[in-house]
Write a protein that holds these residues in place. Structure first.
Motif: not given
Ligand code: BTN
Length: 238
Positions: A17-26
């Motif tokens: 959740l902290r890095h949600l924006e930069e983490l790609p789906s999957g």
């Protein structure tokens, strides 16, 4: 899917959740040790470091309406059940998404969604599967795969097996067959047992018949009346 193993983290869900924006789906974040694993209803998820699977899968824009988000719980439950069956265990899904073997809990999941209008935006699917832990001193009702099969499984390999199953099931996320496989694993399906209707605060005898397209549990009571429940509207009397 891209897996990142972390040695120690408070909670793989919190980290995702902290890095949600930069983490790609999957993206999959897996931890050898969680120091503050989170469970449902604000509980803590305790597991012995290095013994169990504790991981979170990030999915974005899966094409589900927010109201159908429960399908992710169903798909994940079926994936965990299939995974455990692969190793010879006989799991059941205790509605909505606890996985039990031999009357004890082997896996829990915490799915945290964010919305994008009426659609599901991002989902963090947190899964804890007890694999190689043999003793659960504070948890009378827990079990693990090794206690079921007698065989320890390497964590990384087991996670890959799970992720293959999960990915293979993803195309069924919007399909009717998802509920069929989900219902076929339901704990107490077709059995007469006691339940507590939390909506009217009443205990009753009933038989679980299955789940509706919207994920509601369908129970037929002793008078033959069908009762439909959403999460937290009914509890099992064990
Ligand atoms: C439950 O209460 O049954 C849900 C437990 C969910 C635990 C998993 S472990 C990986 C992920 N990270 C967390 O902090 N919680 C979930």
């Amino acid at each position: 899917m891209i897996t990142r193993w972390l040695d120690t983290i408070d909670s793989t869900n919190s980290e995702a959740l902290r890095h949600l924006e930069e983490l790609p789906s999957g993206t999959v974040l897996a931890a050898c040790e969680q120091t503050a694993g989170r469970g449902q209803r604000g509980n803590t998820w305790f597991t012995e470091p290095g013994k169990n699977l504790t991981f979170s899968i990030v999915l974005k824009q899966v094409g589900l309406k927010a109201a159908d988000g429960i399908r992710l719980n169903a798909l994940t439950s079926v994936a965990v059940a299939s995974f455990l069956e692969r190793y010879g265990a006989h799991p059941v899904i205790k509605w909505p998404n606890d996985i039990y073997v031999g009357g004890r809990k082997i896996c829990g999941m915490l799915i945290e969604n964010s919305l994008d209008g009426i659609m599901l935006g991002s989902s963090v699917i947190g899964i804890g599967i007890n694999l190689n832990q043999r003793e659960f001193p504070q948890l009378a009702n827990a079990t693990s795969l090794v206690l079921c099969t007698g065989k320890e499984e390497p964590l990384e390999e087991a996670l890959n097996v799970f992720l293959d199953i999960f990915e293979g099931l993803l195309p069924s996320l919007g399909s009717e067959s998802l509920w069929e496989s989900y219902a076929s694993h339901l704990f107490r399906l077709g059995e007469t047992a006691r339940y507590h209707d939390l909506l009217v605060d009443e205990e009753f005898t009933g038989v679980i018949e299955g789940v509706e397209e919207d994920g509601r549990l369908r129970v037929r009571d002793a008078a033959g009346k069908r009762r439909y429940y959403r999460f937290k509207e009914v509890s099992y009397i064990l």
